[in-house]
Design a protein around this motif. Sequence first.
Motif, PDB file in Angstrom:
ATOM      1  N   GLY A   1      50.745  50.870  38.810  1.00 23.68           N
ATOM      2  CA  GLY A   1      49.524  50.091  38.933  1.00 23.68           C
ATOM      3  C   GLY A   1      49.720  48.799  39.694  1.00 23.68           C
ATOM      4  O   GLY A   1      50.840  48.370  39.959  1.00 23.68           O
ATOM      5  N   VAL A   2      48.576  48.225  40.030  1.00 21.79           N
ATOM      6  CA  VAL A   2      48.523  46.926  40.696  1.00 21.79           C
ATOM      7  C   VAL A   2      47.687  45.999  39.830  1.00 21.79           C
ATOM      8  O   VAL A   2      46.644  46.404  39.304  1.00 21.79           O
ATOM      9  CB  VAL A   2      47.897  47.036  42.104  1.00 21.79           C
ATOM     10  CG1 VAL A   2      47.631  45.661  42.700  1.00 21.79           C
ATOM     11  CG2 VAL A   2      48.781  47.850  43.027  1.00 21.79           C
ATOM     12  N   ILE A   3      48.162  44.776  39.676  1.00 22.27           N
ATOM     13  CA  ILE A   3      47.412  43.743  38.963  1.00 22.27           C
ATOM     14  C   ILE A   3      47.043  42.670  39.977  1.00 22.27           C
ATOM     15  O   ILE A   3      47.899  42.185  40.714  1.00 22.27           O
ATOM     16  CB  ILE A   3      48.244  43.123  37.833  1.00 22.27           C
ATOM     17  CG1 ILE A   3      48.566  44.166  36.764  1.00 22.27           C
ATOM     18  CG2 ILE A   3      47.505  41.921  37.216  1.00 22.27           C
ATOM     19  CD1 ILE A   3      49.525  43.680  35.690  1.00 22.27           C
ATOM     20  N   ILE A   4      45.775  42.326  40.017  1.00 26.61           N
ATOM     21  CA  ILE A   4      45.311  41.211  40.834  1.00 26.61           C
ATOM     22  C   ILE A   4      44.958  40.097  39.861  1.00 26.61           C
ATOM     23  O   ILE A   4      44.042  40.250  39.053  1.00 26.61           O
ATOM     24  CB  ILE A   4      44.108  41.615  41.699  1.00 26.61           C
ATOM     25  CG1 ILE A   4      44.507  42.798  42.587  1.00 26.61           C
ATOM     26  CG2 ILE A   4      43.619  40.418  42.518  1.00 26.61           C
ATOM     27  CD1 ILE A   4      43.347  43.524  43.203  1.00 26.61           C
ATOM     28  N   ASN A   5      45.732  39.022  39.896  1.00 26.79           N
ATOM     29  CA  ASN A   5      45.623  37.946  38.916  1.00 26.79           C
ATOM     30  C   ASN A   5      45.175  36.650  39.593  1.00 26.79           C
ATOM     31  O   ASN A   5      45.960  35.991  40.265  1.00 26.79           O
ATOM     32  CB  ASN A   5      46.971  37.762  38.220  1.00 26.79           C
ATOM     33  CG  ASN A   5      46.947  36.775  37.090  1.00 26.79           C
ATOM     34  OD1 ASN A   5      47.881  36.003  36.916  1.00 26.79           O
ATOM     35  ND2 ASN A   5      45.916  36.773  36.275  1.00 26.79           N
ATOM     36  N   ALA A   6      43.894  36.321  39.431  1.00 22.30           N
ATOM     37  CA  ALA A   6      43.344  35.104  40.038  1.00 22.30           C
ATOM     38  C   ALA A   6      42.158  34.638  39.214  1.00 22.30           C
ATOM     39  O   ALA A   6      41.298  35.440  38.874  1.00 22.30           O
ATOM     40  CB  ALA A   6      42.900  35.365  41.462  1.00 22.30           C
ATOM     41  N   ARG A   7      42.133  33.375  38.890  1.00 22.76           N
ATOM     42  CA  ARG A   7      40.992  32.859  38.132  1.00 22.76           C
ATOM     43  C   ARG A   7      39.693  33.089  38.917  1.00 22.76           C
ATOM     44  O   ARG A   7      38.693  33.507  38.369  1.00 22.76           O
ATOM     45  CB  ARG A   7      41.167  31.380  37.813  1.00 22.76           C
ATOM     46  CG  ARG A   7      40.076  30.875  36.878  1.00 22.76           C
ATOM     47  CD  ARG A   7      40.376  29.539  36.270  1.00 22.76           C
ATOM     48  NE  ARG A   7      41.591  29.463  35.478  1.00 22.76           N
ATOM     49  CZ  ARG A   7      41.716  29.870  34.208  1.00 22.76           C
ATOM     50  NH1 ARG A   7      40.708  30.408  33.587  1.00 22.76           N
ATOM     51  NH2 ARG A   7      42.860  29.728  33.578  1.00 22.76           N
ATOM     52  N   ASP A   8      39.727  32.819  40.223  1.00 25.72           N
ATOM     53  CA  ASP A   8      38.567  33.009  41.094  1.00 25.72           C
ATOM     54  C   ASP A   8      38.989  33.791  42.326  1.00 25.72           C
ATOM     55  O   ASP A   8      40.148  33.729  42.745  1.00 25.72           O
ATOM     56  CB  ASP A   8      37.995  31.658  41.549  1.00 25.72           C
ATOM     57  CG  ASP A   8      37.478  30.835  40.381  1.00 25.72           C
ATOM     58  OD1 ASP A   8      36.623  31.341  39.647  1.00 25.72           O
ATOM     59  OD2 ASP A   8      37.951  29.698  40.210  1.00 25.72           O
ATOM     60  N   PHE A   9      38.061  34.503  42.936  1.00 25.65           N
ATOM     61  CA  PHE A   9      38.347  35.236  44.165  1.00 25.65           C
ATOM     62  C   PHE A   9      38.295  34.265  45.344  1.00 25.65           C
ATOM     63  O   PHE A   9      37.268  33.633  45.573  1.00 25.65           O
ATOM     64  CB  PHE A   9      37.335  36.367  44.357  1.00 25.65           C
ATOM     65  CG  PHE A   9      37.551  37.146  45.608  1.00 25.65           C
ATOM     66  CD1 PHE A   9      38.690  37.922  45.766  1.00 25.65           C
ATOM     67  CD2 PHE A   9      36.630  37.094  46.636  1.00 25.65           C
ATOM     68  CE1 PHE A   9      38.898  38.643  46.935  1.00 25.65           C
ATOM     69  CE2 PHE A   9      36.827  37.803  47.804  1.00 25.65           C
ATOM     70  CZ  PHE A   9      37.968  38.590  47.952  1.00 25.65           C
ATOM     71  N   PRO A  10      39.395  34.162  46.127  1.00 24.04           N
ATOM     72  CA  PRO A  10      39.438  33.160  47.192  1.00 24.04           C
ATOM     73  C   PRO A  10      38.740  33.560  48.490  1.00 24.04           C
ATOM     74  O   PRO A  10      38.570  32.729  49.374  1.00 24.04           O
ATOM     75  CB  PRO A  10      40.944  32.986  47.428  1.00 24.04           C
ATOM     76  CG  PRO A  10      41.517  34.316  47.087  1.00 24.04           C
ATOM     77  CD  PRO A  10      40.674  34.842  45.940  1.00 24.04           C
ATOM     78  N   GLY A  11      38.376  34.805  48.646  1.00 20.33           N
ATOM     79  CA  GLY A  11      37.760  35.255  49.895  1.00 20.33           C
ATOM     80  C   GLY A  11      38.820  35.566  50.939  1.00 20.33           C
ATOM     81  O   GLY A  11      40.014  35.571  50.664  1.00 20.33           O
ATOM     82  N   TRP A  12      38.370  35.833  52.164  1.00 18.58           N
ATOM     83  CA  TRP A  12      39.261  36.194  53.262  1.00 18.58           C
ATOM     84  C   TRP A  12      39.255  35.116  54.329  1.00 18.58           C
ATOM     85  O   TRP A  12      38.233  34.474  54.565  1.00 18.58           O
ATOM     86  CB  TRP A  12      38.818  37.513  53.889  1.00 18.58           C
ATOM     87  CG  TRP A  12      38.871  38.666  52.951  1.00 18.58           C
ATOM     88  CD1 TRP A  12      39.958  39.431  52.640  1.00 18.58           C
ATOM     89  CD2 TRP A  12      37.792  39.206  52.196  1.00 18.58           C
ATOM     90  NE1 TRP A  12      39.614  40.405  51.740  1.00 18.58           N
ATOM     91  CE2 TRP A  12      38.277  40.292  51.442  1.00 18.58           C
ATOM     92  CE3 TRP A  12      36.437  38.883  52.063  1.00 18.58           C
ATOM     93  CZ2 TRP A  12      37.486  41.045  50.587  1.00 18.58           C
ATOM     94  CZ3 TRP A  12      35.637  39.632  51.210  1.00 18.58           C
ATOM     95  CH2 TRP A  12      36.170  40.696  50.488  1.00 18.58           C
ATOM     96  N   GLU A  13      40.369  34.975  54.993  1.00 20.39           N
ATOM     97  CA  GLU A  13      40.506  34.007  56.075  1.00 20.39           C
ATOM     98  C   GLU A  13      39.675  34.423  57.296  1.00 20.39           C
ATOM     99  O   GLU A  13      39.164  33.574  58.024  1.00 20.39           O
ATOM    100  CB  GLU A  13      41.984  33.895  56.466  1.00 20.39           C
ATOM    101  CG  GLU A  13      42.268  32.949  57.591  1.00 20.39           C
ATOM    102  CD  GLU A  13      43.731  32.937  57.947  1.00 20.39           C
ATOM    103  OE1 GLU A  13      44.372  31.898  57.692  1.00 20.39           O
ATOM    104  OE2 GLU A  13      44.239  33.959  58.466  1.00 20.39           O
ATOM    105  N   SER A  14      39.557  35.732  57.496  1.00 22.74           N
ATOM    106  CA  SER A  14      38.852  36.231  58.676  1.00 22.74           C
ATOM    107  C   SER A  14      38.306  37.628  58.401  1.00 22.74           C
ATOM    108  O   SER A  14      38.654  38.264  57.404  1.00 22.74           O
ATOM    109  CB  SER A  14      39.811  36.293  59.876  1.00 22.74           C
ATOM    110  OG  SER A  14      40.807  37.285  59.635  1.00 22.74           O
TER     111      SER A  14
END
Length: 127
Positions: free
Chosen positions: A45-58
């Motif tokens: 599995g993959v865990i994505i751990n972030a309080r908020d989604f930062p978006g994409w640079e481009s």
Amino acid sequence: MLESKLDENQGIITLYPGDELREADFEYVTRLADEFLEKGGEIKGVIINARDFPGWESFNAMLTHFRFIRDYHEKIPKVALVTDSVVGKVGEKLADHFVAAKLRHFPFDDLKDAQQWIVEGKGTQQR
């Protein structure tokens, strides 16, 4: 920048998005996954751990992210979104329609539950 850690013993890749996501972030995660799989490893599995989604640079960074999902959603059976962002709840619902992996949302403070769900099939929320 996306910090990426591979726990070879557990078969878990954990991603910690900090700033806006870049193309190079997903290129690195792709290499990390490919090298582990080529050595005979199994990604549970993959865990994505972030309080908020930062978006994409481009826009290209977003496309590279979507390519990663397209190429790996059948090789990675579980994805845990460990976040307080609304993206976690929305992503869980959308995933049913687009990816083979089971996707589950956990509150940001429940990283251990997410790890347990990936390894043992247990966790605080069932889907």
